[in-house]
Scaffold this motif. Structure first.
Motif, mmCIF file in Angstrom:
data_model
loop_
_atom_site.group_PDB
_atom_site.id
_atom_site.type_symbol
_atom_site.label_atom_id
_atom_site.label_comp_id
_atom_site.label_asym_id
_atom_site.label_seq_id
_atom_site.Cartn_x
_atom_site.Cartn_y
_atom_site.Cartn_z
ATOM 1 N N ASN A 207 0.827 -1.203 0.000
ATOM 2 C CA ASN A 207 0.000 0.000 0.000
ATOM 3 C C ASN A 207 0.859 1.249 0.000
ATOM 4 O O ASN A 207 1.994 1.235 0.476
ATOM 5 N N ASP A 208 0.290 2.315 -0.545
ATOM 6 C CA ASP A 208 0.900 3.640 -0.419
ATOM 7 C C ASP A 208 0.201 4.359 0.732
ATOM 8 O O ASP A 208 -1.026 4.274 0.885
ATOM 9 N N PHE A 209 0.982 5.067 1.537
ATOM 10 C CA PHE A 209 0.446 5.749 2.701
ATOM 11 C C PHE A 209 0.710 7.246 2.572
ATOM 12 O O PHE A 209 1.828 7.655 2.253
ATOM 13 N N THR A 210 -0.332 8.018 2.807
ATOM 14 C CA THR A 210 -0.196 9.476 2.777
ATOM 15 C C THR A 210 -0.743 10.046 4.075
ATOM 16 O O THR A 210 -1.702 9.503 4.650
ATOM 17 N N PRO A 211 -0.167 11.126 4.577
ATOM 18 C CA PRO A 211 -0.695 11.735 5.808
ATOM 19 C C PRO A 211 -2.138 12.193 5.606
ATOM 20 O O PRO A 211 -2.491 12.725 4.545
ATOM 21 N N MET A 212 -2.965 11.958 6.610
ATOM 22 C CA MET A 212 -4.344 12.436 6.532
ATOM 23 C C MET A 212 -4.324 13.963 6.513
ATOM 24 O O MET A 212 -3.628 14.592 7.319
ATOM 25 N N PRO A 213 -5.062 14.578 5.604
ATOM 26 C CA PRO A 213 -5.078 16.048 5.532
ATOM 27 C C PRO A 213 -5.522 16.663 6.861
ATOM 28 O O PRO A 213 -6.329 16.097 7.596
ATOM 29 N N ALA A 214 -4.972 17.810 7.155
ATOM 30 C CA ALA A 214 -5.365 18.514 8.378
ATOM 31 C C ALA A 214 -6.861 18.787 8.362
ATOM 32 O O ALA A 214 -7.436 19.130 7.327
ATOM 33 N N GLY A 215 -7.493 18.607 9.477
ATOM 34 C CA GLY A 215 -8.932 18.820 9.564
ATOM 35 C C GLY A 215 -9.469 18.251 10.856
ATOM 36 O O GLY A 215 -8.737 17.755 11.713
ATOM 37 N N ARG A 216 -10.786 18.317 10.977
ATOM 38 C CA ARG A 216 -11.417 17.921 12.235
ATOM 39 C C ARG A 216 -11.205 16.445 12.542
ATOM 40 O O ARG A 216 -10.919 16.096 13.694
ATOM 41 N N LEU A 217 -11.343 15.559 11.525
ATOM 42 C CA LEU A 217 -11.223 14.124 11.790
ATOM 43 C C LEU A 217 -9.820 13.793 12.294
ATOM 44 O O LEU A 217 -9.664 13.066 13.282
ATOM 45 N N ARG A 218 -8.809 14.321 11.642
ATOM 46 C CA ARG A 218 -7.435 14.056 12.065
ATOM 47 C C ARG A 218 -7.204 14.575 13.485
ATOM 48 O O ARG A 218 -6.619 13.870 14.318
ATOM 49 N N ASP A 219 -7.682 15.772 13.752
ATOM 50 C CA ASP A 219 -7.521 16.339 15.094
ATOM 51 C C ASP A 219 -8.240 15.489 16.139
ATOM 52 O O ASP A 219 -7.710 15.238 17.228
ATOM 53 N N ASP A 220 -9.444 15.020 15.810
ATOM 54 C CA ASP A 220 -10.214 14.210 16.750
ATOM 55 C C ASP A 220 -9.519 12.878 17.027
ATOM 56 O O ASP A 220 -9.502 12.395 18.175
ATOM 57 N N LEU A 221 -8.952 12.264 15.988
ATOM 58 C CA LEU A 221 -8.281 10.978 16.183
ATOM 59 C C LEU A 221 -7.032 11.137 17.051
ATOM 60 O O LEU A 221 -6.779 10.325 17.949
ATOM 61 N N LEU A 222 -6.252 12.177 16.785
ATOM 62 C CA LEU A 222 -5.057 12.406 17.588
ATOM 63 C C LEU A 222 -5.422 12.765 19.025
ATOM 64 O O LEU A 222 -4.759 12.332 19.980
ATOM 65 N N VAL A 262 -5.740 4.454 8.408
ATOM 66 C CA VAL A 262 -7.157 4.371 8.051
ATOM 67 C C VAL A 262 -7.262 4.058 6.568
ATOM 68 O O VAL A 262 -6.599 4.706 5.745
ATOM 69 N N TYR A 263 -8.057 3.055 6.221
ATOM 70 C CA TYR A 263 -8.333 2.798 4.808
ATOM 71 C C TYR A 263 -9.049 4.003 4.212
ATOM 72 O O TYR A 263 -9.930 4.588 4.861
ATOM 73 N N ASP A 264 -8.704 4.354 2.998
ATOM 74 C CA ASP A 264 -9.407 5.475 2.372
ATOM 75 C C ASP A 264 -10.887 5.157 2.173
ATOM 76 O O ASP A 264 -11.725 6.058 2.138
ATOM 77 N N THR A 265 -11.239 3.874 2.074
ATOM 78 C CA THR A 265 -12.648 3.493 1.946
ATOM 79 C C THR A 265 -13.433 3.813 3.218
ATOM 80 O O THR A 265 -14.629 4.113 3.160
ATOM 81 N N LEU A 266 -12.761 3.767 4.376
ATOM 82 C CA LEU A 266 -13.449 4.036 5.635
ATOM 83 C C LEU A 266 -13.805 5.502 5.783
ATOM 84 O O LEU A 266 -14.738 5.855 6.518
ATOM 85 N N LEU A 267 -13.105 6.368 5.066
ATOM 86 C CA LEU A 267 -13.354 7.799 5.185
ATOM 87 C C LEU A 267 -14.729 8.197 4.651
ATOM 88 O O LEU A 267 -15.175 9.320 4.864
ATOM 89 N N ARG A 268 -15.383 7.281 3.962
ATOM 90 C CA ARG A 268 -16.741 7.554 3.474
ATOM 91 C C ARG A 268 -17.780 7.398 4.588
ATOM 92 O O ARG A 268 -18.930 7.811 4.432
ATOM 93 N N ALA A 269 -17.384 6.782 5.700
ATOM 94 C CA ALA A 269 -18.304 6.596 6.822
ATOM 95 C C ALA A 269 -18.369 7.871 7.658
ATOM 96 O O ALA A 269 -17.480 8.720 7.593
ATOM 97 N N PRO A 270 -19.424 8.040 8.457
ATOM 98 C CA PRO A 270 -19.502 9.207 9.347
ATOM 99 C C PRO A 270 -18.291 9.255 10.281
ATOM 100 O O PRO A 270 -17.751 8.224 10.691
ATOM 101 N N GLY A 271 -17.890 10.468 10.646
ATOM 102 C CA GLY A 271 -16.705 10.645 11.467
ATOM 103 C C GLY A 271 -16.770 9.926 12.797
ATOM 104 O O GLY A 271 -15.761 9.375 13.266
ATOM 105 N N ASP A 272 -17.948 9.891 13.450
ATOM 106 C CA ASP A 272 -18.026 9.237 14.756
ATOM 107 C C ASP A 272 -17.836 7.731 14.644
ATOM 108 O O ASP A 272 -17.308 7.087 15.558
#
Length: 425
Positions: A207-222, A262-272
């Motif tokens: 797989n290729d891995f890229t940093p999750m873009p800055a935003g609410r989801l990334r901040d919430d996970l961290l 995080v799989y990019d496919t999972l990003l289609r699900a709601p953030g919670d």
């Protein structure tokens, strides 16, 4: 000429005692580190019920998918056992490799390559058969060239590791009678090394891995990881969509290399719901599951080295396999067969432990988020998207199932909610 180092009764006794001690140590570590109960003893029992959470059409789709993929899966397993049994119980391997020429180490490496290639050629059509069903049910997004490339890479990694192990066994058997001792130490060390190297060496192959873009989801996970006391270096997104529509996430690495993936496919699900998936994975990191799993795996590998010594040193086994000793390069087939059988036969025990560990991670996610309703919704989404088996047969549960079933996981969420006086999913 092959140098033959014969075993002695004292050597066999030493290996037997070592196997007993290492086996006992493995059982003790498993018994002490496995969470045999995920929720407190006073948690109200809730029975799993697929019909309560899934429609008849969803259950039928799950059953249909399981029915079609089971055939190639069982055939592949049967083929693996037949070939391994033939390599251990007949002189097939010795005869196939008897014509190889060159230094002993070259014959060992060629033997591993030839036998592995032969097995994979036989299994390739079964893999294609299974892949057609994954595409038919919308789980696979790959074309045949990409599928073949991924399969070849997977085979190359497994064959490379196998070649290292077999080469080490034959080399040690050529040098000393009681080779089980250095083999056990080496097996433990290789397991530990592979566990630490996997995130930085193996994962990028597939797989290729890229940093999750800055935003609410990334901040919430961290923030959730920090609140949980699990240091995380980064949040990465894996390009899983190039091969599948399945949803997943995991926490990978140790210390400075630990990251949420995080799989990019999972990003289609709601953030919670994404947060709950990650909370589950943080549970593994919090409990040190990878470290304990590495320890258990290393001890089991050391046990395997001792068992391999005892089996390959036994006269009847060697005679049936047509080799004089494990120092003979023609013994490659015997060694590979024993390793394969040990791996398959230990699978049910590994699955039993894994299901309890996964249940604890689920409980951790519920404790961390306090969201049993969202947890149940997330589990339903995962099951529907991944077409999970909602009611596996007893045999499938024993052989294949490494996680609690989705109805079991939702039932635990309901039990947790009742225990904590919260609204039940």
């Amino acid at each position: 000429m092959t140098r033959t180092v014969t075993d002695t009764p004292s050597g066999l006794r030493g290996a037997g005692w070592a196997l007993a001690v290492l086996g006992a140590a493995t059982l003790v570590v498993v018994a002490l580190t496995t969470p045999w109960r995920a929720l407190p003893a006073d948690a109200p029992p809730v029975a799993p019920d697929p019909a309560r959470d899934f429609t008849a059409a969803q259950i039928a789709r799950s059953e249909s998918f399981d029915a079609v993929v089971s055939a190639p899966g069982y055939l592949s397993l049967g083929l693996t056992l037949i070939v391994a049994g033939a390599l251990v119980g007949t002189p097939l391997g010795a005869r196939l490799l008897g014509g190889l020429r060159g230094p002993w180490w070259l014959r060992v490496l060629l033997g591993v390559l030839l036998l592995s290639a032969a097995v994979e050629v036989l299994r390739w059509p079964l893999g294609m058969w299974s892949e057609t069903y994954l595409r038919e049910f919308g789980l696979s997004t790959q074309g045949w060239p990409a599928w073949s490339a991924d399969r070849v890479k997977n085979i190359a990694v497994r064959t490379g590791l196998l070649a290292i192990m077999v080469l080490a066994v034959v080399a040690l058997a050529r040098r000393c009678r009681r080779w089980w001792a250095p083999a056990a130490i080496g097996a433990f060390a290789l397991t530990v090394l592979a566990s630490f190297a996997y995130p930085v060496v193996i994962e990028p192959i597939f797989n290729d891995f890229t940093p999750m873009p800055a935003g609410r989801l990334r901040d919430d996970l961290l923030a959730m990881a920090a609140r949980d006391g699990v240091p995380v270096e980064d949040v990465l997104v894996a390009d899983a969509s190039r091969r599948t529509t399945a949803l997943n996430a995991y926490v990978s690495g140790f210390g400075a290399t630990r990251r949420i993936v995080v799989y990019d496919t999972l990003l289609r699900a709601p953030g919670d719901q994404v947060e709950l998936v990650v909370a589950h994975e943080l549970g593994h990191a919090k409990a040190g599951d990878v470290l304990y799993g590495t320890l258990v795996g290393g001890l089991a590998a050391a046990c395997g080295a001792c068992l391999l010594y005892l089996l390959t040193s036994a006269g009847p086994v060697r005679r049936r396999a047509g080799v004089a000793s494990p120092a003979d390069p023609r013994a490659v087939g015997l060694v590979m067969g024993v390793l394969t059988l040990a791996t398959v036969l230990s699978g049910p025990a590994q699955n039993l432990v894994s299901r309890h560990i996964e249940a604890r991670a689920d409980a951790h996610a519920l404790d961390l988020t306090g969201e049993p309703v969202v947890f149940a919704a997330m589990q339903k989404r995962l099951a529907i998207t991944n077409i999970s088996d909602l009611s596996p047969s007893a045999i499938e549960y024993l052989i294949y199932v490494s996680h609690p079933t989705t109805p079991q996981r939702i039932a635990m969420a309901r039990s947790w909610a009742r225990l904590n006086g919260m609204r039940e999913p």
